[in-house]
Design a protein around this motif. Structure first.
Motif, PDB file in Angstrom:
ATOM      1  N   CYS A  75       0.831  -1.210   0.000  1.00  0.00           N
ATOM      2  CA  CYS A  75       0.000   0.000   0.000  1.00  0.00           C
ATOM      3  C   CYS A  75       0.863   1.256   0.000  1.00  0.00           C
ATOM      4  O   CYS A  75       0.545   2.231  -0.690  1.00  0.00           O
ATOM      5  CB  CYS A  75      -0.926   0.007   1.213  1.00  0.00           C
ATOM      6  N   LEU A  76       1.942   1.256   0.760  1.00  0.00           N
ATOM      7  CA  LEU A  76       2.841   2.403   0.763  1.00  0.00           C
ATOM      8  C   LEU A  76       3.469   2.617  -0.614  1.00  0.00           C
ATOM      9  O   LEU A  76       3.682   3.755  -1.031  1.00  0.00           O
ATOM     10  CB  LEU A  76       3.924   2.251   1.825  1.00  0.00           C
ATOM     11  N   GLU A  78       1.936   2.017  -3.395  1.00  0.00           N
ATOM     12  CA  GLU A  78       0.881   2.657  -4.172  1.00  0.00           C
ATOM     13  C   GLU A  78       0.745   4.134  -3.822  1.00  0.00           C
ATOM     14  O   GLU A  78       0.561   4.968  -4.710  1.00  0.00           O
ATOM     15  CB  GLU A  78      -0.444   1.916  -3.963  1.00  0.00           C
ATOM     16  N   VAL A  79       0.843   4.454  -2.533  1.00  0.00           N
ATOM     17  CA  VAL A  79       0.782   5.856  -2.099  1.00  0.00           C
ATOM     18  C   VAL A  79       1.946   6.629  -2.698  1.00  0.00           C
ATOM     19  O   VAL A  79       1.774   7.720  -3.258  1.00  0.00           O
ATOM     20  CB  VAL A  79       0.791   5.953  -0.554  1.00  0.00           C
TER      21      VAL A  79
END
Length: 97
Positions: A75-76, A78-79
């Motif tokens: 997820c990081l 993607e961020v």
């Protein structure tokens, strides 16, 4: 830069992502160890069963921690990629004007 400017430290975010991902790798060893807990080494039937249960439960829990930390690192990623894309789009937009 004014107080209202948005600033994202890409290097720090990447370091955090790598640290979180390393947690998943670090947990692989204990997870394997807990999977190998053998209750029969205890010599008492009831204790054998409890040790087997203990190993299974901890293997599951440690495995979930590793799974969640890997998902958090993804997820990081993607961020980080999303903010980089926004930065590039904004930069192009300002250059065109």
């Amino acid at each position: 830069m004014s107080d209202s400017d948005i600033y994202l430290d890409y290097e720090l975010l990447g370091t955090n992502r790598d640290n979180i991902r390393s947690i998943a790798n670090l947990l692989e060893g204990p997870c394997r160890s807990m999977a190998n807990v053998n209750g029969s080494d205890m010599g008492v039937d009831r204790l054998e069963q409890r040790m087997d249960d203990f190993g299974d439960e901890w293997e599951y829990g440690i495995g979930k921690l590793a799974e969640f930390s890997d998902a958090a690192a993804t997820c990081l990623d993607e961020v980080l990629n999303g903010f980089r894309d926004i930065d590039e789009e904004l930069s192009r937009a300002f250059q065109e004007n």
